[in-house]
Design a protein around this motif. Structure first.
Motif, PDB file in Angstrom:
ATOM      1  N   LEU A  47      44.400  33.854  36.332  1.00 16.11           N
ATOM      2  CA  LEU A  47      45.078  34.654  35.326  1.00 16.11           C
ATOM      3  C   LEU A  47      46.559  34.289  35.391  1.00 16.11           C
ATOM      4  O   LEU A  47      47.250  34.665  36.330  1.00 16.11           O
ATOM      5  N   SER A  81      50.088  33.440  32.753  1.00 15.94           N
ATOM      6  CA  SER A  81      50.628  33.421  31.396  1.00 15.94           C
ATOM      7  C   SER A  81      51.360  32.125  31.071  1.00 15.94           C
ATOM      8  O   SER A  81      51.449  31.733  29.926  1.00 15.94           O
ATOM      9  N   GLU A 133      42.773  32.101  32.037  1.00 15.82           N
ATOM     10  CA  GLU A 133      43.103  33.036  30.946  1.00 15.82           C
ATOM     11  C   GLU A 133      44.609  33.222  30.964  1.00 15.82           C
ATOM     12  O   GLU A 133      45.176  33.636  31.965  1.00 15.82           O
ATOM     13  N   TYR A 137      47.557  38.023  28.975  1.00 19.62           N
ATOM     14  CA  TYR A 137      47.393  39.193  29.839  1.00 19.62           C
ATOM     15  C   TYR A 137      46.509  40.259  29.201  1.00 19.62           C
ATOM     16  O   TYR A 137      45.764  40.938  29.882  1.00 19.62           O
ATOM     17  N   TRP A 147      42.721  39.688  29.864  1.00 19.11           N
ATOM     18  CA  TRP A 147      42.201  39.604  31.226  1.00 19.11           C
ATOM     19  C   TRP A 147      40.935  40.414  31.425  1.00 19.11           C
ATOM     20  O   TRP A 147      39.942  39.886  31.908  1.00 19.11           O
ATOM     21  N   ILE A 152      39.753  35.744  42.177  1.00 16.90           N
ATOM     22  CA  ILE A 152      40.709  35.886  41.074  1.00 16.90           C
ATOM     23  C   ILE A 152      42.082  35.487  41.605  1.00 16.90           C
ATOM     24  O   ILE A 152      42.524  36.002  42.630  1.00 16.90           O
ATOM     25  N   MET A 212      45.890  35.644  40.507  1.00 11.32           N
ATOM     26  CA  MET A 212      46.751  36.299  39.523  1.00 11.32           C
ATOM     27  C   MET A 212      48.189  35.835  39.699  1.00 11.32           C
ATOM     28  O   MET A 212      48.797  36.072  40.738  1.00 11.32           O
ATOM     29  N   SER A 245      52.337  42.825  32.725  1.00 12.08           N
ATOM     30  CA  SER A 245      51.180  42.308  33.455  1.00 12.08           C
ATOM     31  C   SER A 245      50.803  43.225  34.606  1.00 12.08           C
ATOM     32  O   SER A 245      49.642  43.315  34.981  1.00 12.08           O
ATOM     33  N   THR A 296      40.976  38.799  45.578  1.00 14.75           N
ATOM     34  CA  THR A 296      42.096  38.536  44.682  1.00 14.75           C
ATOM     35  C   THR A 296      43.287  38.005  45.461  1.00 14.75           C
ATOM     36  O   THR A 296      43.656  38.565  46.494  1.00 14.75           O
TER      37      THR A 296
END
Length: 123
Positions: free
Chosen positions: A3, A5, A27, A30, A33, A45, A47, A56, A74
């Motif tokens: 994830l 941007s 992706e 935001y 997601w 994940i 991030m 976000s 994560t």
């Protein structure tokens, strides 16, 4: 699942993952997601928490608060300066399973991912 941007960071992360034979889904929006995560169940994940884009954090809170997604390991990818400006970011990072700090290197990026995936496989 990554994830992120920023398109350049997203491409860098994908290249690192591809080089180590990991399949990835990126992706960059935001707001999408949660929908992206509902389409697949990733092993991990990643991030990218960009302090310039504070909204976000709200989406990350939703992910962390959802038991379905919370069960997925994560890693937060952050810039060192984020610790100075956003207490919310620090709290989000504390709720993640690990952290990769920019600037990143190939080994500095892959090693935490492999550690978490190895731990998940052992459980």
């Amino acid at each position: 699942m990554v994830l992120a941007s920023d398109q350049y960071n997203a491409r860098l992360y994908r290249d690192f993952l591809d080089k180590h034979n990991y399949s990835s889904f990126i992706e960059q929006n935001y707001n999408r997601w949660p929908n992206a995560l509902s389409l697949c169940t990733p092993s991990i994940i990643l991030m990218d928490l960009n302090y310039h884009y504070h909204p976000s954090i709200d989406i990350v809170w939703r992910l962390i608060g959802d038991p379905k997604f919370r069960a997925i390991p994560t890693l937060a990818i952050t810039d060192k300066r984020e610790n100075l400006y956003l207490s919310d970011t620090i709290t989000v990072i504390d709720n993640c399973d690990g952290r990769i700090t920019k600037p990143i290197s190939m080994s500095g990026f892959i090693q935490p991912i492999e550690t978490i995936l190895d731990r998940s496989r052992a459980d």
